[in-house]
Design a protein around this motif. Structure first.
Motif, mmCIF file in Angstrom:
data_model
loop_
_atom_site.group_PDB
_atom_site.id
_atom_site.type_symbol
_atom_site.label_atom_id
_atom_site.label_comp_id
_atom_site.label_asym_id
_atom_site.label_seq_id
_atom_site.Cartn_x
_atom_site.Cartn_y
_atom_site.Cartn_z
ATOM 1 N N ALA A 46 41.123 36.082 41.775
ATOM 2 C CA ALA A 46 39.980 36.381 41.233
ATOM 3 C C ALA A 46 38.807 36.045 42.028
ATOM 4 O O ALA A 46 37.938 36.159 42.263
ATOM 5 C CB ALA A 46 39.836 35.912 39.724
ATOM 6 N N VAL A 78 36.355 40.954 37.014
ATOM 7 C CA VAL A 78 36.160 39.365 37.457
ATOM 8 C C VAL A 78 34.846 38.952 37.959
ATOM 9 O O VAL A 78 34.647 37.770 38.107
ATOM 10 C CB VAL A 78 37.378 38.958 38.392
ATOM 11 N N SER A 122 43.713 40.857 33.801
ATOM 12 C CA SER A 122 42.538 40.186 33.109
ATOM 13 C C SER A 122 42.483 40.380 31.658
ATOM 14 O O SER A 122 41.681 39.795 30.897
ATOM 15 C CB SER A 122 41.280 40.860 33.934
#
Length: 270
Positions: A46, A78, A122
């Motif tokens: 990320a 992100v 995520s």
């Protein structure tokens, strides 16, 4: 001088959003950046994706855009809030629009999501979907083999059909009625994905809903292009410009004027 809508992606995937923008907003100028030298973003950390996204945004703001569109699901997942804190322009991502489109479409509240490893890990789509409808059941699957098929321009090949059918096998028994293409590259593979999933599963991608959101924001800010504007679009890439131009013309049409310029990617310290 007409101000552009700046669009960025990890590669050519964001062209699916550009195509819809050109359909809904034919007078708007587009300034596009595809990070083709460093694609795919999905397997990256990320922190690395955030650094790349910051760097591209810093590059694009020199052209004085009126809006930034992060047309990459991984970067949206992100880096969206980070970029919104760094610039004074409106910044739009593609995850919330895609989730809205799916919620409006599903009849059984059971929604599939396919995307890169980074997007699926995520949990951004699941969060967005459940915020819109707590009843929603989400079935997610990472499909890391899809982006290279698109970036290499072989998304219509027999190899693509075989790879997609194999990757989506776990999703076929999931009892979903719609499938979010949670990567802007994936609409290039809509035909093999639809064949693999069957006609009873509707495909959802965020381009149309994202473009609607952009229209709404620009209208509210009184920044829609003049009705007489004749836009000249600019396209930048960090990798092979010939490959980029081939895919862009194939997707957007031969009549589109492209000015692909290779950007030399500097080394980034993470």
């Amino acid at each position: 001088m007409q101000r552009a809508i700046a669009v960025l992606d990890s590669g050519v995937g964001g062209l699916t959003v550009v195509k819809e923008l050109m359909r809904q907003l034919p007078r708007e100028k587009i300034c596009y950046f595809g990070d083709t030298a460093r694609t795919p973003y999905g397997p990256r950390l990320a922190e690395e994706v955030i650094a790349f996204t910051r760097e591209i945004v810093d590059y694009l703001v020199q052209f004085d855009p009126k809006m930034i569109v992060i047309a990459c699901n991984t970067a949206t997942a992100v880096a969206l809030e980070d970029i919104r804190c760094r610039v004074s322009l409106p910044v739009v991502g593609v995850i919330e629009p895609g989730a809205r489109a799916a919620i409006n479409l599903t009849n059984v509240d059971r929604i599939g999501v396919i995307g890169t490893e980074g997007t699926i890990k995520s949990g951004a789509y699941e969060l967005a979907l459940k915020q819109l409808s707590p009843r929603a059941q989400v079935v997610s699957l990472a499909c890391p083999s899809f982006v290279p098929l698109v970036e290499n321009g072989i998304f219509r090949s027999r190899e693509a059909y075989r790879a997609v059918a194999e990757a989506l096998q776990p999703m076929r028994s999931s009892d979903i009625d719609c499938l979010i293409l949670g990567c802007t590259h994936y609409p290039f593979l809509a035909a093999p994905i639809s064949e693999a999933m069957g006609n009873e599963v509707a495909l959802v991608h965020s381009a149309e809903e994202t473009a609607r959101e952009i229209v709404s924001i620009l209208r509210a800010r009184n920044e829609l292009a003049d009705a007489c504007a004749t836009p000249v679009h600019h396209f930048f890439c960090s990798g092979d410009p010939e490959k980029f131009q081939y895919i862009a013309r194939d997707w957007l049409g031969d009549s589109i004027r492209l000015t692909p310029v290779v950007w030399q990617v500097p080394h980034i310290q993470i």
